[in-house]
Design a protein around this motif. Structure first.
Motif, PDB file in Angstrom:
ATOM      1  N   ALA A 152       3.948   6.728  -8.345  1.00 22.52           N
ATOM      2  CA  ALA A 152       4.583   5.777  -7.427  1.00 22.52           C
ATOM      3  C   ALA A 152       6.053   5.588  -7.774  1.00 22.52           C
ATOM      4  O   ALA A 152       6.913   5.531  -6.879  1.00 22.52           O
ATOM      5  CB  ALA A 152       3.842   4.440  -7.472  1.00 22.52           C
ATOM      6  N   SER A 156       9.035   6.541  -5.222  1.00 24.20           N
ATOM      7  CA  SER A 156       9.980   5.516  -4.786  1.00 24.20           C
ATOM      8  C   SER A 156      11.414   5.898  -5.140  1.00 24.20           C
ATOM      9  O   SER A 156      12.330   5.738  -4.331  1.00 24.20           O
ATOM     10  CB  SER A 156       9.618   4.183  -5.430  1.00 24.20           C
ATOM     11  OG  SER A 156      10.541   3.187  -5.071  1.00 24.20           O
ATOM     12  N   GLY A 200      11.397  -0.098  -6.022  1.00 25.23           N
ATOM     13  CA  GLY A 200      10.045  -0.037  -6.526  1.00 25.23           C
ATOM     14  C   GLY A 200       9.972   0.424  -7.954  1.00 25.23           C
ATOM     15  O   GLY A 200       8.902   0.673  -8.472  1.00 25.23           O
ATOM     16  N   LEU A 381       4.936  -3.342  -3.959  1.00 21.06           N
ATOM     17  CA  LEU A 381       4.250  -3.389  -2.671  1.00 21.06           C
ATOM     18  C   LEU A 381       4.766  -4.553  -1.831  1.00 21.06           C
ATOM     19  O   LEU A 381       4.889  -4.454  -0.610  1.00 21.06           O
ATOM     20  CB  LEU A 381       2.736  -3.539  -2.880  1.00 21.06           C
ATOM     21  CG  LEU A 381       1.990  -2.342  -3.472  1.00 21.06           C
ATOM     22  CD1 LEU A 381       0.562  -2.727  -3.814  1.00 21.06           C
ATOM     23  CD2 LEU A 381       2.021  -1.173  -2.504  1.00 21.06           C
ATOM     24  N   THR A 384       9.226  -4.246  -1.658  1.00 19.69           N
ATOM     25  CA  THR A 384       9.785  -3.295  -0.694  1.00 19.69           C
ATOM     26  C   THR A 384       9.759  -3.863   0.712  1.00 19.69           C
ATOM     27  O   THR A 384      10.676  -3.651   1.504  1.00 19.69           O
ATOM     28  CB  THR A 384       9.015  -1.969  -0.753  1.00 19.69           C
ATOM     29  OG1 THR A 384       9.079  -1.451  -2.081  1.00 19.69           O
ATOM     30  CG2 THR A 384       9.607  -0.949   0.202  1.00 19.69           C
ATOM     31  N   LEU A 385       8.693  -4.602   1.039  1.00 22.35           N
ATOM     32  CA  LEU A 385       8.623  -5.219   2.364  1.00 22.35           C
ATOM     33  C   LEU A 385       9.755  -6.214   2.566  1.00 22.35           C
ATOM     34  O   LEU A 385      10.377  -6.257   3.638  1.00 22.35           O
ATOM     35  CB  LEU A 385       7.270  -5.914   2.545  1.00 22.35           C
ATOM     36  CG  LEU A 385       6.052  -5.009   2.659  1.00 22.35           C
ATOM     37  CD1 LEU A 385       4.778  -5.855   2.768  1.00 22.35           C
ATOM     38  CD2 LEU A 385       6.170  -4.080   3.860  1.00 22.35           C
ATOM     39  N   GLY A 406       5.862   5.891   2.180  1.00 25.93           N
ATOM     40  CA  GLY A 406       4.429   5.778   2.453  1.00 25.93           C
ATOM     41  C   GLY A 406       3.588   6.235   1.278  1.00 25.93           C
ATOM     42  O   GLY A 406       2.593   5.588   0.914  1.00 25.93           O
ATOM     43  N   THR A 408       4.531   6.171  -1.773  1.00 26.57           N
ATOM     44  CA  THR A 408       4.704   5.155  -2.815  1.00 26.57           C
ATOM     45  C   THR A 408       3.672   4.053  -2.654  1.00 26.57           C
ATOM     46  O   THR A 408       3.042   3.610  -3.636  1.00 26.57           O
ATOM     47  CB  THR A 408       6.124   4.560  -2.745  1.00 26.57           C
ATOM     48  OG1 THR A 408       7.077   5.587  -2.979  1.00 26.57           O
ATOM     49  CG2 THR A 408       6.299   3.452  -3.760  1.00 26.57           C
ATOM     50  N   TYR A 409       3.472   3.591  -1.419  1.00 27.59           N
ATOM     51  CA  TYR A 409       2.483   2.550  -1.176  1.00 27.59           C
ATOM     52  C   TYR A 409       1.079   3.021  -1.514  1.00 27.59           C
ATOM     53  O   TYR A 409       0.268   2.275  -2.083  1.00 27.59           O
ATOM     54  CB  TYR A 409       2.557   2.101   0.283  1.00 27.59           C
ATOM     55  CG  TYR A 409       3.405   0.875   0.469  1.00 27.59           C
ATOM     56  CD1 TYR A 409       2.832  -0.364   0.678  1.00 27.59           C
ATOM     57  CD2 TYR A 409       4.789   0.953   0.394  1.00 27.59           C
ATOM     58  CE1 TYR A 409       3.606  -1.503   0.823  1.00 27.59           C
ATOM     59  CE2 TYR A 409       5.583  -0.166   0.541  1.00 27.59           C
ATOM     60  CZ  TYR A 409       4.983  -1.396   0.762  1.00 27.59           C
ATOM     61  OH  TYR A 409       5.755  -2.516   0.882  1.00 27.59           O
ATOM     62  N   TYR A 412       0.791   3.117  -5.415  1.00 29.03           N
ATOM     63  CA  TYR A 412       0.729   1.781  -6.005  1.00 29.03           C
ATOM     64  C   TYR A 412      -0.612   1.109  -5.700  1.00 29.03           C
ATOM     65  O   TYR A 412      -1.208   0.451  -6.570  1.00 29.03           O
ATOM     66  CB  TYR A 412       1.866   0.910  -5.483  1.00 29.03           C
ATOM     67  CG  TYR A 412       3.121   0.970  -6.320  1.00 29.03           C
ATOM     68  CD1 TYR A 412       3.084   0.684  -7.682  1.00 29.03           C
ATOM     69  CD2 TYR A 412       4.346   1.297  -5.756  1.00 29.03           C
ATOM     70  CE1 TYR A 412       4.232   0.736  -8.454  1.00 29.03           C
ATOM     71  CE2 TYR A 412       5.502   1.352  -6.526  1.00 29.03           C
ATOM     72  CZ  TYR A 412       5.434   1.070  -7.872  1.00 29.03           C
ATOM     73  OH  TYR A 412       6.562   1.119  -8.642  1.00 29.03           O
ATOM     74  N   THR A 413      -1.097   1.246  -4.477  1.00 27.59           N
ATOM     75  CA  THR A 413      -2.374   0.632  -4.117  1.00 27.59           C
ATOM     76  C   THR A 413      -3.510   1.231  -4.925  1.00 27.59           C
ATOM     77  O   THR A 413      -4.363   0.503  -5.466  1.00 27.59           O
ATOM     78  CB  THR A 413      -2.626   0.805  -2.614  1.00 27.59           C
ATOM     79  OG1 THR A 413      -1.552   0.225  -1.866  1.00 27.59           O
ATOM     80  CG2 THR A 413      -3.931   0.130  -2.215  1.00 27.59           C
TER      81      THR A 413
END
Length: 428
Positions: A152, A156, A200, A381, A384-385, A406, A408-409, A412-413
């Protein structure tokens, strides 16, 4: 027990992903107020002082006001040692922040510095916490999650670097074309935009932010413009933007900055193990646990006070160096105390959120194991938003950059899920 730890760590992740956006909001000028950016050091003082005050409030609330909540086991050498370790943890957090700031000043690229510090934080912190509590986590799931954190971070950083390069190339091409603005003036070259929230890659969510404060180049500007450079080659454009310093001097500065950045990463990786030791006493320093081990809220108060004191000393020293004709008292009275406004409210809110987020991480670590509590390292997560929707980071990004974000998300998830599952008490 498992549900309580899960909700605490989930709330901690949200808090740690949100406070950098508030601190950046505190620094930026409020629309329509006619004033420039607030001094970054002033903002960070607001942040640090509110962090320390919130530590006391957290102690009173979490302890339920019970008698003896403020008592510390200073009567025995072992208890005093645990208090000292908690204080060292707070000092390490601020040391990491200061090292990051200094490394950026010395010219270490952010796209190198942030992944490096993030990697050191994850490797050192998670490994040390696992070694201190090997029975609290499944190592296969835990370190599989750590590996996904690495992916991740790389994804990022690649997205940030690619977007920066595309933005710079577009500005350099416009400048080389010799075009002018509609008013006949020289074309303004808009170069890269750096943001810790959107990268990130910030090692712990506790970094000082990405921007200089008041146009004096304290760290690096989020947006940097250069005028009157039409017709120059791209390399010459970049050299002029970066100040035209000699390559040898730049290499030395970047090398020293990289070394300082490594020290910062080591500091970031050490503060959660210090807190782990202070509340669990793995080495038996306290002797009798009922008389010497610190509670989470008491250790958090010591941690908070230590962080606040080191942060205040660090930022005041920088302000005194910037204004050599003024004493520390004059700076505090004329520059800090009179700097009121909505910016201060945002900085105080940032310090409060960060303090609450750290406490929730520590308490969740006490319940589920500190290695599993590193699930909060997925805070980008949320961050970044905020960067995308509040500050317009990655605006106009190409498809490749969006694809990297995408991925990266996804990484991380997946990392957060694996680390949560690694907790023997069962976070999920």
């Amino acid at each position: 027990m498992g549900a309580a730890a899960f909700f605490e760590l989930a709330a901690s992740l949200v808090c740690l992903g949100t406070w950098p956006a508030l601190l950046e909001k505190a620094r930026r000028p409020i629309d329509g107020d006619g004033r420039g950016e607030r001094c970054y050091h002033i903002c960070f003082l607001d942040y640090a002082l509110s962090y320390g005050c919130c530590g006391l409030v957290v102690l009173l609330v979490a302890s339920g006001g019970q008698r003896g909540a403020l008592s510390l086991p200073l009567g025995t050498p072992g208890g005093a040692a645990l208090c000292l370790v908690a204080a060292i943890g707070g000092a390490l957090l601020q040391t990491g922040n200061a090292c990051m700031q200094k490394a950026l000043q010395l010219g270490c690229p952010m796209t190198t510095l942030l992944p490096l510090q993030a990697a050191l934080c994850v490797v050192i912190g998670t490994t040390a916490n696992y070694c201190l509590q090997p029975d609290r986590s499944d190592p296969r799931l835990l370190f599989s999650g750590v590996f996904l954190y690495f992916l991740a971070i790389l994804s990022s950083s690649s997205a940030q670097l690619r977007h920066r390069q595309v933005t710079f190339d577009a500005g350099a091409a416009a400048a080389a074309g010799g075009g002018g603005d509609s008013d006949g003036g020289p074309r303004r070259l808009l170069t890269w935009r750096w943001s810790l929230r959107s990268s990130g890659a910030s090692a712990s969510g506790r970094s000082e932010g990405a921007a200089g404060a008041d146009g004096e180049g304290e760290i690096v500007p989020l947006v940097k413009d250069s005028e009157g450079i039409a017709g120059e080659k791209s390399a010459e454009v970049e050299e002029k933007i970066m100040g035209g310093s000699s390559p040898a001097r730049d290499r030395r500065g970047r090398g020293v900055g990289l070394a300082v950045g490594v020290l910062g990463g080591l500091a970031f990786g050490g503060f959660t193990p210090c807190f782990n030791i202070s509340v669990n006493d793995q080495f038996g320093w306290a002797g009798r646990p009922e008389s010497g081990v610190l509670s989470v809220w008491a250790a958090n108060l010591i941690f908070s006070i230590s962080f606040t004191l080191t942060a205040v000393i660090s930022q005041m020293a920088k302000l005194v160096a910037k204004h050599p004709g003024e004493s520390a008292w004059e700076i505090a009275r004329r520059r800090y105390w009179k700097s009121w406004g909505r910016g201060r409210a945002f900085a105080v809110a940032a310090g409060t959120l960060c303090s609450v987020g750290n406490y929730l991480q520590f308490d969740g670590g006490k319940r589920a194991g500190f290695a599993a509590a590193d699930v909060v390292q997925a805070f980008p997560l949320v961050g970044t938003l905020w960067g995308v929707y509040l500050f317009g980071d990655y605006k106009g990004a190409k498809r490749a950059t969006v694809a990297l974000l995408g991925s990266t998300y996804v990484f991380y998830t997946a990392a957060a899920v694996l680390i949560a599952l690694s907790a023997e008490t069962g976070l999920l």
